[in-house]
Design a protein around this motif. Structure first.
Motif, PDB file in Angstrom:
ATOM      1  N   GLY A 168       8.229   1.307  -9.015  1.00  0.00           N
ATOM      2  CA  GLY A 168       7.892   0.290 -10.256  1.00  0.00           C
ATOM      3  C   GLY A 168       8.291  -1.166  -9.725  1.00  0.00           C
ATOM      4  O   GLY A 168       8.781  -1.685  -8.887  1.00  0.00           O
ATOM      5  N   ASP A 169       7.543  -2.022 -10.742  1.00  0.00           N
ATOM      6  CA  ASP A 169       7.708  -3.425 -10.466  1.00  0.00           C
ATOM      7  C   ASP A 169       9.138  -3.848 -10.931  1.00  0.00           C
ATOM      8  O   ASP A 169       9.603  -3.546 -12.120  1.00  0.00           O
TER       9      ASP A 169
ATOM     10  N   HIS B 243       3.490   8.123 -16.144  1.00  0.00           N
ATOM     11  CA  HIS B 243       4.038   7.249 -14.984  1.00  0.00           C
ATOM     12  C   HIS B 243       5.669   7.419 -14.922  1.00  0.00           C
ATOM     13  O   HIS B 243       6.063   7.358 -15.986  1.00  0.00           O
TER      14      HIS B 243
ATOM     15  N   LEU C 133       3.049  10.650 -11.827  1.00  0.00           N
ATOM     16  CA  LEU C 133       2.992   9.778 -11.001  1.00  0.00           C
ATOM     17  C   LEU C 133       4.380   9.297 -10.641  1.00  0.00           C
ATOM     18  O   LEU C 133       5.053   8.553 -11.613  1.00  0.00           O
ATOM     19  N   ALA C 134       4.876   9.541  -9.809  1.00  0.00           N
ATOM     20  CA  ALA C 134       6.234   8.912  -9.346  1.00  0.00           C
ATOM     21  C   ALA C 134       6.235   7.642  -8.458  1.00  0.00           C
ATOM     22  O   ALA C 134       5.710   7.545  -7.399  1.00  0.00           O
ATOM     23  N   LEU C 135       6.843   6.525  -9.119  1.00  0.00           N
ATOM     24  CA  LEU C 135       6.605   5.200  -8.728  1.00  0.00           C
ATOM     25  C   LEU C 135       7.851   4.493  -8.231  1.00  0.00           C
ATOM     26  O   LEU C 135       9.125   4.816  -9.061  1.00  0.00           O
TER      27      LEU C 135
ATOM     28  N   ASP D  61       9.543   7.253  -2.422  1.00  0.00           N
ATOM     29  CA  ASP D  61       9.883   8.582  -1.532  1.00  0.00           C
ATOM     30  C   ASP D  61      10.974   9.352  -1.962  1.00  0.00           C
ATOM     31  O   ASP D  61      11.201  10.465  -2.098  1.00  0.00           O
TER      32      ASP D  61
ATOM     33  N   ALA E 109       1.630   6.635  -5.505  1.00  0.00           N
ATOM     34  CA  ALA E 109       0.700   5.510  -5.306  1.00  0.00           C
ATOM     35  C   ALA E 109       0.338   5.006  -3.863  1.00  0.00           C
ATOM     36  O   ALA E 109       1.270   5.298  -3.093  1.00  0.00           O
ATOM     37  N   ALA E 110      -0.723   4.335  -3.840  1.00  0.00           N
ATOM     38  CA  ALA E 110      -0.983   4.063  -2.177  1.00  0.00           C
ATOM     39  C   ALA E 110      -1.765   2.597  -2.507  1.00  0.00           C
ATOM     40  O   ALA E 110      -2.331   2.416  -3.554  1.00  0.00           O
TER      41      ALA E 110
ATOM     42  N   HIS F 299       0.702  -2.657   0.464  1.00  0.00           N
ATOM     43  CA  HIS F 299       1.507  -3.134  -0.703  1.00  0.00           C
ATOM     44  C   HIS F 299       1.711  -4.594  -0.533  1.00  0.00           C
ATOM     45  O   HIS F 299       2.164  -5.084   0.626  1.00  0.00           O
TER      46      HIS F 299
ATOM     47  N   ILE G 157      -2.941   8.178  -6.095  1.00  0.00           N
ATOM     48  CA  ILE G 157      -3.892   7.368  -6.796  1.00  0.00           C
ATOM     49  C   ILE G 157      -3.657   5.878  -6.102  1.00  0.00           C
ATOM     50  O   ILE G 157      -2.489   5.381  -5.978  1.00  0.00           O
ATOM     51  N   THR G 158      -4.803   5.229  -5.865  1.00  0.00           N
ATOM     52  CA  THR G 158      -4.686   4.093  -5.072  1.00  0.00           C
ATOM     53  C   THR G 158      -4.565   2.968  -6.169  1.00  0.00           C
ATOM     54  O   THR G 158      -5.226   2.840  -7.415  1.00  0.00           O
TER      55      THR G 158
ATOM     56  N   TYR H 121       4.209   3.196 -17.561  1.00  0.00           N
ATOM     57  CA  TYR H 121       5.673   3.231 -17.848  1.00  0.00           C
ATOM     58  C   TYR H 121       6.261   1.879 -17.577  1.00  0.00           C
ATOM     59  O   TYR H 121       6.137   1.245 -16.287  1.00  0.00           O
TER      60      TYR H 121
ATOM     61  N   LYS I 128       5.942   9.850   1.507  1.00  0.00           N
ATOM     62  CA  LYS I 128       5.727  10.324   0.091  1.00  0.00           C
ATOM     63  C   LYS I 128       5.143  11.643   0.170  1.00  0.00           C
ATOM     64  O   LYS I 128       5.565  12.823  -0.645  1.00  0.00           O
TER      65      LYS I 128
ATOM     66  N   ASP J  80       3.279   0.463   5.662  1.00  0.00           N
ATOM     67  CA  ASP J  80       3.018   0.955   4.392  1.00  0.00           C
ATOM     68  C   ASP J  80       2.476   2.277   4.512  1.00  0.00           C
ATOM     69  O   ASP J  80       2.713   3.146   3.430  1.00  0.00           O
TER      70      ASP J  80
ATOM     71  N   ALA K 226       4.735  -5.166   1.644  1.00  0.00           N
ATOM     72  CA  ALA K 226       4.939  -4.570   2.964  1.00  0.00           C
ATOM     73  C   ALA K 226       4.708  -5.417   4.152  1.00  0.00           C
ATOM     74  O   ALA K 226       3.562  -6.139   3.999  1.00  0.00           O
TER      75      ALA K 226
HETATM   76  P1  FAD Z   1       7.155   2.391  -2.985  1.00  0.00           P
HETATM   77  O1  FAD Z   1       6.517   3.321  -2.356  1.00  0.00           O
HETATM   78  O2  FAD Z   1       8.774   2.344  -2.891  1.00  0.00           O
HETATM   79  O3  FAD Z   1       6.759   1.027  -2.237  1.00  0.00           O
HETATM   80  C1  FAD Z   1       7.377  -0.463  -2.625  1.00  0.00           C
HETATM   81  C2  FAD Z   1       7.388  -1.192  -1.234  1.00  0.00           C
HETATM   82  O4  FAD Z   1       8.460  -0.663  -0.426  1.00  0.00           O
HETATM   83  C3  FAD Z   1       6.214  -1.184  -0.301  1.00  0.00           C
HETATM   84  O5  FAD Z   1       5.960  -2.464   0.426  1.00  0.00           O
HETATM   85  C4  FAD Z   1       6.499  -0.005   0.758  1.00  0.00           C
HETATM   86  O6  FAD Z   1       5.794  -0.163   1.802  1.00  0.00           O
HETATM   87  C5  FAD Z   1       7.922  -0.061   1.022  1.00  0.00           C
HETATM   88  N1  FAD Z   1       8.634   0.923   0.924  1.00  0.00           N
HETATM   89  C6  FAD Z   1       8.344   2.268   0.502  1.00  0.00           C
HETATM   90  N2  FAD Z   1       9.129   3.251   0.790  1.00  0.00           N
HETATM   91  C7  FAD Z   1      10.047   2.811   1.676  1.00  0.00           C
HETATM   92  C8  FAD Z   1      11.266   3.285   2.406  1.00  0.00           C
HETATM   93  N3  FAD Z   1      11.757   4.544   2.097  1.00  0.00           N
HETATM   94  N4  FAD Z   1      12.058   2.176   3.025  1.00  0.00           N
HETATM   95  C9  FAD Z   1      11.551   1.001   3.098  1.00  0.00           C
HETATM   96  N5  FAD Z   1      10.659   0.326   2.570  1.00  0.00           N
HETATM   97  C10 FAD Z   1       9.715   1.424   1.743  1.00  0.00           C
HETATM   98  N6  FAD Z   1       4.495  -0.113 -12.196  1.00  0.00           N
HETATM   99  C11 FAD Z   1       5.038   0.112 -13.158  1.00  0.00           C
HETATM  100  O7  FAD Z   1       6.155  -0.415 -13.502  1.00  0.00           O
HETATM  101  N7  FAD Z   1       4.706   1.380 -14.227  1.00  0.00           N
HETATM  102  C12 FAD Z   1       3.553   1.852 -14.033  1.00  0.00           C
HETATM  103  O8  FAD Z   1       3.222   2.410 -14.809  1.00  0.00           O
HETATM  104  C13 FAD Z   1       2.812   1.472 -12.751  1.00  0.00           C
HETATM  105  N8  FAD Z   1       1.909   2.405 -12.584  1.00  0.00           N
HETATM  106  C14 FAD Z   1       1.052   2.306 -11.459  1.00  0.00           C
HETATM  107  C15 FAD Z   1      -0.080   3.074 -11.023  1.00  0.00           C
HETATM  108  C16 FAD Z   1      -0.602   3.091  -9.871  1.00  0.00           C
HETATM  109  C17 FAD Z   1      -1.779   3.933  -9.829  1.00  0.00           C
HETATM  110  C18 FAD Z   1      -0.132   2.004  -8.885  1.00  0.00           C
HETATM  111  C19 FAD Z   1      -0.873   2.009  -7.821  1.00  0.00           C
HETATM  112  C20 FAD Z   1       0.887   1.157  -9.128  1.00  0.00           C
HETATM  113  C21 FAD Z   1       1.397   1.349 -10.246  1.00  0.00           C
HETATM  114  N9  FAD Z   1       2.577   0.465 -10.645  1.00  0.00           N
HETATM  115  C22 FAD Z   1       3.236   0.639 -11.821  1.00  0.00           C
HETATM  116  C23 FAD Z   1       2.855  -0.417  -9.797  1.00  0.00           C
HETATM  117  C24 FAD Z   1       3.810  -0.189  -8.771  1.00  0.00           C
HETATM  118  O9  FAD Z   1       5.222   0.308  -9.279  1.00  0.00           O
HETATM  119  C25 FAD Z   1       4.196  -1.155  -7.776  1.00  0.00           C
HETATM  120  O10 FAD Z   1       3.128  -1.498  -7.151  1.00  0.00           O
HETATM  121  C26 FAD Z   1       5.785  -1.238  -6.966  1.00  0.00           C
HETATM  122  O11 FAD Z   1       5.832  -2.545  -6.716  1.00  0.00           O
HETATM  123  C27 FAD Z   1       5.364  -0.425  -5.726  1.00  0.00           C
HETATM  124  O12 FAD Z   1       5.628   1.147  -6.453  1.00  0.00           O
HETATM  125  P2  FAD Z   1       5.581   2.176  -5.091  1.00  0.00           P
HETATM  126  O13 FAD Z   1       5.805   3.574  -6.123  1.00  0.00           O
HETATM  127  O14 FAD Z   1       4.124   2.314  -4.529  1.00  0.00           O
HETATM  128  O15 FAD Z   1       6.715   2.084  -4.443  1.00  0.00           O
END
Ligand code: FAD
Length: 285
Positions: free
Chosen positions: A106-107, A75, A102-104, A123, A141-142, A147, A172-173, A48, A163, A156, A150
């Motif tokens: 996002g970058d 995603h 897959l709930a993310l 989360d 994601a993990a 990360h 999924i890692t 996504y 989550k 992390d 983090a």
């Molecule tokens: P989060 O879980 O929110 O984590 C992001 C950062 O914030 C981490 O450093 C974490 O330690 C910290 N954090 C988490 N929760 C909290 C909280 N409650 N309070 C404070 N800090 C917190 N990106 C896309 O744009 N499109 C895609 O389709 C896509 N697919 C992916 C598929 C996989 C399998 C993986 C592993 C990654 C994918 N990504 C994708 C990349 C992902 O969006 C990035 O890695 C993004 O920077 C983090 O997403 P996350 O869901 O892990 O975020």
């Protein structure tokens, strides 16, 4: 099919694909998928794009997979989305028969400092989705080497636990070439009370520059064995790919030996090299 149900019965094999650019017809990716289907994947996940650029095509591609009779997992990211938009998106998924997401977070698109939406972290999105749509199977994601933003692996992993506690049913890692580091991560998350299945995301080693770029972008390490391939074949793309395929085939078995619940190959939309890799590993479903 809910992927969490499948994971109770078997070690899964699955692929990630990404939607083509807007002006590109879907024929190419449909051809790729038709070859990947030969491995009887347990599911196909579709990326996504951040900032809304590829939203439409994500749905379009997911629909192609769903209509072929295969399980799809879109995603979904928090980037730029309000709660109401999320509701509409998930209702649309449900109407189309999708059962997994897959709930993310996002970058962030260039110049953004946050999601500019109602959810700041994955989360929060997971909590919202599991409360509003309990019929959906939610993945998270993990990051085995943490990360990139983090402060530590421990913090992390606490976020990963959150989550799970908020409703994620499997993980999924991120890519991780360092299998011993992955094994330590598995041990640490289990100690932290993360009990849900873990599917290893595997980035196949196919081309020198992209693998270095993606590994560095995600703050991951390059083990000596991979560094040796890079050093030896960086100016010889054909030999690099051959050595990379052999390396990835061995890695797949190392992940299975580490006790993962599934292998998820980032296909990069390249069916030939993925086929060669799985054949070299002797893996089929
Ligand atoms: P989060 O879980 O929110 O984590 C992001 C950062 O914030 C981490 O450093 C974490 O330690 C910290 N954090 C988490 N929760 C909290 C909280 N409650 N309070 C404070 N800090 C917190 N990106 C896309 O744009 N499109 C895609 O389709 C896509 N697919 C992916 C598929 C996989 C399998 C993986 C592993 C990654 C994918 N990504 C994708 C990349 C992902 O969006 C990035 O890695 C993004 O920077 C983090 O997403 P996350 O869901 O892990 O975020």
């Amino acid at each position: 099919m809910k992927i969490a149900e499948l994971l109770k019965k078997k070690t899964t094999l699955s692929f990630e694909v990404f939607p083509p650019k807007d002006e590109v017809p879907l024929d190419g990716i449909q051809n790729t998928l038709s070859h990947l289907y030969r491995f009887k994947p347990d599911f196909i996940s579709c990326t996504y794009g951040a900032g809304g650029s590829k939203r439409g095509r994500n749905i379009e591609l997911c629909e192609v997979v769903e209509k072929s009779g295969h399980t799809v997992m879109p995603h979904l990211t928090c980037v730029g989305h309000s709660r109401d938009e999320m509701k509409k998106i998930i209702k649309d998924y449900i109407d189309r028969g999708f059962e997994n997401v897959l709930a993310l977070r996002g970058d962030f698109p260039a110049g953004w400092n946050g999601t500019n939406g109602d959810f700041s972290h994955a989360d929060e999105l997971i909590a919202f989705l599991s409360a509003e749509f309990p019929q959906m199977c939610i993945a998270a994601a993990a990051y085995p080497e943490k990360h990139i933003s983090a402060p530590s692996l421990e913090t992390d992993i606490a976020c990963l636990r959150s989550k799970q506690d908020n409703g994620a049913q499997f993980i999924i890692t991120q890519l991780c070439h360092d299998v011993p580091a992955f094994e330590r991560f598995l041990e640490q998350i289990r100690k932290a009370g993360v009990t849900i299945p873990v599917i290893a995301g595997i980035m196949p080693v196919l081309s020198c520059e992209p693998i270095i770029r993606m590994t560095i972008f995600n703050g991951c390490s390059i083990p000596a064995e991979l560094a040796a391939i890079i050093g030896k074949y960086q100016n010889d793309p054909v030999s690099f790919t051959r050595a990379g395929i052999e390396y990835t085939a061995v890695q797949l078995h190392r992940y299975i030996a580490a006790g993962v619940n599934g292998l998820h190959l980032y296909s990069l939309n390249k069916w030939e090299k993925i086929t060669e890799t799985l054949n070299a590993a002797g893996i089929s479903n």
